[in-house]
Design a protein around this motif. Structure first.
Motif, PDB file in Angstrom:
ATOM      1  N   ARG A 111       0.832  -1.202   0.000  1.00 43.12           N
ATOM      2  CA  ARG A 111       0.000   0.000   0.000  1.00 43.12           C
ATOM      3  C   ARG A 111       0.872   1.259   0.000  1.00 43.12           C
ATOM      4  NH1 ARG A 111      -2.919  -1.448   3.824  1.00 43.12           N
ATOM      5  NH2 ARG A 111      -2.062  -0.300   5.586  1.00 43.12           N
ATOM      6  N   SER A 112       1.923   1.251   0.808  1.00 40.31           N
ATOM      7  CA  SER A 112       2.812   2.409   0.862  1.00 40.31           C
ATOM      8  C   SER A 112       3.507   2.627  -0.477  1.00 40.31           C
ATOM      9  CB  SER A 112       3.860   2.216   1.964  1.00 40.31           C
ATOM     10  OG  SER A 112       3.261   2.080   3.234  1.00 40.31           O
ATOM     11  N   ALA A 143      -6.663   6.165  -1.831  1.00 40.13           N
ATOM     12  CA  ALA A 143      -7.486   5.791  -0.674  1.00 40.13           C
ATOM     13  C   ALA A 143      -8.206   4.467  -0.851  1.00 40.13           C
ATOM     14  CB  ALA A 143      -8.511   6.895  -0.389  1.00 40.13           C
ATOM     15  N   TYR A 147      -5.390   0.708  -1.041  1.00 43.34           N
ATOM     16  CA  TYR A 147      -5.826   0.033   0.189  1.00 43.34           C
ATOM     17  C   TYR A 147      -6.295  -1.383  -0.103  1.00 43.34           C
ATOM     18  CZ  TYR A 147      -8.600  -1.010   4.339  1.00 43.34           C
ATOM     19  OH  TYR A 147      -9.123  -1.605   5.453  1.00 43.34           O
ATOM     20  N   ARG A 148      -7.026  -1.556  -1.197  1.00 44.23           N
ATOM     21  CA  ARG A 148      -7.514  -2.897  -1.550  1.00 44.23           C
ATOM     22  C   ARG A 148      -6.364  -3.840  -1.887  1.00 44.23           C
ATOM     23  NH1 ARG A 148     -12.801  -1.536  -5.375  1.00 44.23           N
ATOM     24  NH2 ARG A 148     -14.254  -1.042  -3.662  1.00 44.23           N
ATOM     25  N   GLY A 150      -3.422  -3.680  -0.620  1.00 44.54           N
ATOM     26  CA  GLY A 150      -2.808  -4.025   0.657  1.00 44.54           C
ATOM     27  C   GLY A 150      -3.605  -5.054   1.440  1.00 44.54           C
ATOM     28  N   GLU A 151      -4.928  -5.039   1.307  1.00 44.33           N
ATOM     29  CA  GLU A 151      -5.776  -5.987   2.018  1.00 44.33           C
ATOM     30  C   GLU A 151      -5.889  -7.327   1.312  1.00 44.33           C
ATOM     31  OE1 GLU A 151      -7.689  -5.511   5.066  1.00 44.33           O
ATOM     32  OE2 GLU A 151      -6.063  -4.057   5.173  1.00 44.33           O
TER      33      GLU A 151
END
Length: 227
Positions: A111-112, A143, A147-148, A150-151
């Motif tokens: 994500r980063s 955002a 994020y997705r 990363g998840e």
């Protein structure tokens, strides 16, 4: 109060100095939890990030892998999205074999890296590119899409592990209850199927919300540009 508890815990709880057993049981964080239960934590009490978890390092690894793949002849015919996914796999696939904790950690790095990559790309956009990609769309990339990604790793492991747990539970139930087990599974399957339409409604509402948010940010940015 014990003087050892008032000392900063940077050296005591730093993840890269923890043993394999400490990482496996998450006991490396116990001193910090012990201190937090005795008093409010100060900034110097919080352990610093391991260098590999810093956004800049994560982005550099991802950028190097992406550039390497872009130079390969086998990747020349691939779409840009597929090349990005291959770069992600090259950098983070190995460490994701330690399951939940490392998958969360890798997800944070992914994500980063993507957030920094989007920001760097946004700085280089031409005037035409800025008209094609509004501020709202760029915010959504950071955002939502980043994020997705990363998840994804955590949900990937959850999918196969929960399926395995459910299968083992059914086997144990059948061994214990015998022929009485199958009737008990009927309500479970029924309620699982009933959740499908609700999940589709929630997904539709989320998509509509993101579109509305993008339009609002686009209108706001255009209003500022006009002024």
């Amino acid at each position: 109060m014990d003087s050892s508890l008032s000392e900063p815990l940077l050296a005591k709880t730093k993840l890269d100095q923890a043993s394999f057993l400490s990482k496996l049981t998450l006991s490396w964080v116990n001193p910090l939890l012990k201190l937090g239960s005795s008093r409010a934590l100060d900034l110097e009490d919080i352990p610093s990030l391991v260098s590999e978890d810093e956004a800049n390092v994560a982005y550099q690894k991802f950028s190097n892998a992406l550039e390497s793949l872009s130079r390969e002849k086998s990747s020349s015919s691939m779409s840009r999205n597929l090349v990005i996914l291959r770069a992600m796999a090259r950098v983070y696939m190995k460490e994701n074999v330690h399951w939940f904790f490392d998958s969360r950690r890798s997800g944070m790095r992914m994500r980063s890296a993507l957030m920094v990559a989007v920001y760097q790309k946004q700085l280089k956009l031409s005037s035409l590119g800025r008209r094609k990609h509004s501020a709202g769309e760029i915010v959504n990339y950071i955002a939502v899409d980043a994020y997705r990604m990363g998840e994804f790793l955590w949900w990937f492991h959850s999918t196969w592990s929960l399926s395995l747990q459910l299968l083992l539970s059914i086997v144990v139930l059948y061994v214990v209850a015998g022929v009485g087990a199958p009737p008990g599974l009927v309500p479970l399957i029924m309620f699982g199927l009933l959740n499908v339409p609700f999940a589709k409604v929630l997904q539709k509402c989320q998509s509509e919300f993101m579109v509305a948010q993008d339009e609002r940010l686009r209108a706001t940015s255009e209003q500022h540009e006009n002024h």
